[in-house]
Design a protein around this motif. Sequence first.
Motif, PDB file in Angstrom:
ATOM      1  N   ARG A   2       0.850  -1.230  -0.171  1.00  0.00           N
ATOM      2  CA  ARG A   2      -0.375  -0.200   0.027  1.00  0.00           C
ATOM      3  C   ARG A   2       0.863   1.055  -0.443  1.00  0.00           C
ATOM      4  NH1 ARG A   2      -2.679   3.414   2.846  1.00  0.00           N
ATOM      5  NH2 ARG A   2      -4.512   4.411   2.857  1.00  0.00           N
ATOM      6  N   HIS A   3       0.850   2.242  -0.764  1.00  0.00           N
ATOM      7  CA  HIS A   3       1.486   3.096  -1.197  1.00  0.00           C
ATOM      8  C   HIS A   3       0.718   4.449  -0.621  1.00  0.00           C
ATOM      9  CE1 HIS A   3       4.596   0.749  -2.424  1.00  0.00           C
ATOM     10  NE2 HIS A   3       3.833   0.393  -3.651  1.00  0.00           N
ATOM     11  N   TYR A   5      -0.729   7.668  -1.341  1.00  0.00           N
ATOM     12  CA  TYR A   5      -0.958   8.359  -2.353  1.00  0.00           C
ATOM     13  C   TYR A   5      -0.944   9.743  -2.341  1.00  0.00           C
ATOM     14  CZ  TYR A   5      -4.885   5.008  -3.637  1.00  0.00           C
ATOM     15  OH  TYR A   5      -5.512   3.898  -3.924  1.00  0.00           O
ATOM     16  N   ASN A  55       4.264  11.552  -4.155  1.00  0.00           N
ATOM     17  CA  ASN A  55       4.625  10.579  -3.651  1.00  0.00           C
ATOM     18  C   ASN A  55       4.950   9.570  -4.509  1.00  0.00           C
ATOM     19  OD1 ASN A  55       4.244   7.270  -3.602  1.00  0.00           O
ATOM     20  ND2 ASN A  55       2.263   7.835  -2.402  1.00  0.00           N
ATOM     21  N   LYS A  57       5.733   6.679  -5.915  1.00  0.00           N
ATOM     22  CA  LYS A  57       5.421   5.639  -6.594  1.00  0.00           C
ATOM     23  C   LYS A  57       3.889   5.654  -7.044  1.00  0.00           C
ATOM     24  CE  LYS A  57       7.463   3.071  -3.523  1.00  0.00           C
ATOM     25  NZ  LYS A  57       7.630   2.412  -1.844  1.00  0.00           N
ATOM     26  N   GLU A  58       3.264   6.986  -7.453  1.00  0.00           N
ATOM     27  CA  GLU A  58       2.166   7.443  -7.925  1.00  0.00           C
ATOM     28  C   GLU A  58       1.969   8.177  -9.107  1.00  0.00           C
ATOM     29  OE1 GLU A  58      -1.201   6.385  -4.061  1.00  0.00           O
ATOM     30  OE2 GLU A  58      -0.645   8.560  -4.976  1.00  0.00           O
ATOM     31  N   THR A  73      -1.276   3.996  -7.882  1.00  0.00           N
ATOM     32  CA  THR A  73       0.132   3.417  -7.379  1.00  0.00           C
ATOM     33  C   THR A  73       0.734   2.580  -8.420  1.00  0.00           C
ATOM     34  OG1 THR A  73      -0.707   3.477  -5.335  1.00  0.00           O
ATOM     35  CG2 THR A  73       0.873   2.225  -6.138  1.00  0.00           C
TER      36      THR A  73
END
Length: 411
Positions: A2-3, A5, A55, A57-58, A73
Amino acid sequence: MRHEYLTLSLMLGMVALSSVSCHGILGGLYDVESKEYGFVETWGNSGTIFLNCDNKKEWIYLDLKNRKFEARTMPAPYGFLSPRTATTGVVHLDVRNLDEWAYLDFDRNGLEVRSAADAAAGEPADWDLAIHHFDFKTNGGKVALTDYSNMSDLVWAFNPDSKQPNEAAGEKVPERKEPAEFVADELGEIVLSGDRKGKSSVNPLLNSWLRKVGSSYLPGTKVYALRLQDHSLAIIKLLGYKNDENVEGILTLQYTLLDENWKLLPSAAQAGEGLPEAPQLEEPENWDFAIHRYDCKTNGGAALQTEHQTFQSLLNGEKPADEAFQPDEPAYLLYDMTYMQQGAVIYVDDSLNPVLKTWLDVDMSSMPPVYTPKKNVYLVKEKDGTCFALQLVKYGSGLITINYIYPVEFK
């Protein structure tokens, strides 16, 4: 995994194109203080977007027509990572599943997962090292613990002609130290899910690679040498057992392949060749452009940096020729920097627009970096020919402010 948001906020106050002559706001920039993210100011077909893009990773996808945004993600890039060659690289794995073995084939950049609980699953035909949670086994190979903490020092010590020392900095070729003993696998016990037990060959030396400290697992600091069945060598170092969000069971491994005399092997493949297809991010159905930190991509469109520094100036000018616009290009995006100091930065394959990339000047000569937006207005032409305009107003601490007009209609 889970990253967190990315939050978006686009800030600007603009007026409808129909009321430009009355208000004249399109000639300047407005800072709109807002606690909300997204389309914070809109007027007619123009407005401001305020986003939190910190973030890495998004992607944040923006639908300008419907004034909507959505963060998604990126899939974790597990396996052999590109850009790499066939003889050196990084392996990134999720080994949290107690019922799986991950089999690595260094020569072919191969990764295959088989059941650890079902003996009938067997093993692949070709593999060099297999990993089960925190267990390790070889394919008839043997493992030695070296005296080196740095892989490049080991390679240099055994290949002194591979690098010229910087004598002015007091640099010298490391001393060559042969490992004392190579250890073969032994039959052992592994833990499966549900507190079940299983039997498997394991390498007792590699199984001491991770030590438990409290509830965490810490990797050793030394480089190991794996002698393969053909007597060539894979020198390997376990960089860590967690990602940059402190999730344990995410393993990062460095490797370099040598011949039986500890000499560097010539690269057998170009960077990225022989790698498994990267996982694809499922994108929203409708979007016009997307932002990753401060980089952008279009939805099959192309972009152009104009000479204009206000939207009013742009609208009074002529429409640029179609051939002046540049499409997106393949690119590597920064994903995980946990082991950057050891030379193992993790990237994902994606695309970026090379023109929109220039809308922010990033000065890395100081820390934190200094971010300076260009004042130019940028145009994006979509697949159906629709044009929209973007202007980066502000960027800092992951917060980005963008002015837009959608669509742009030239006189």
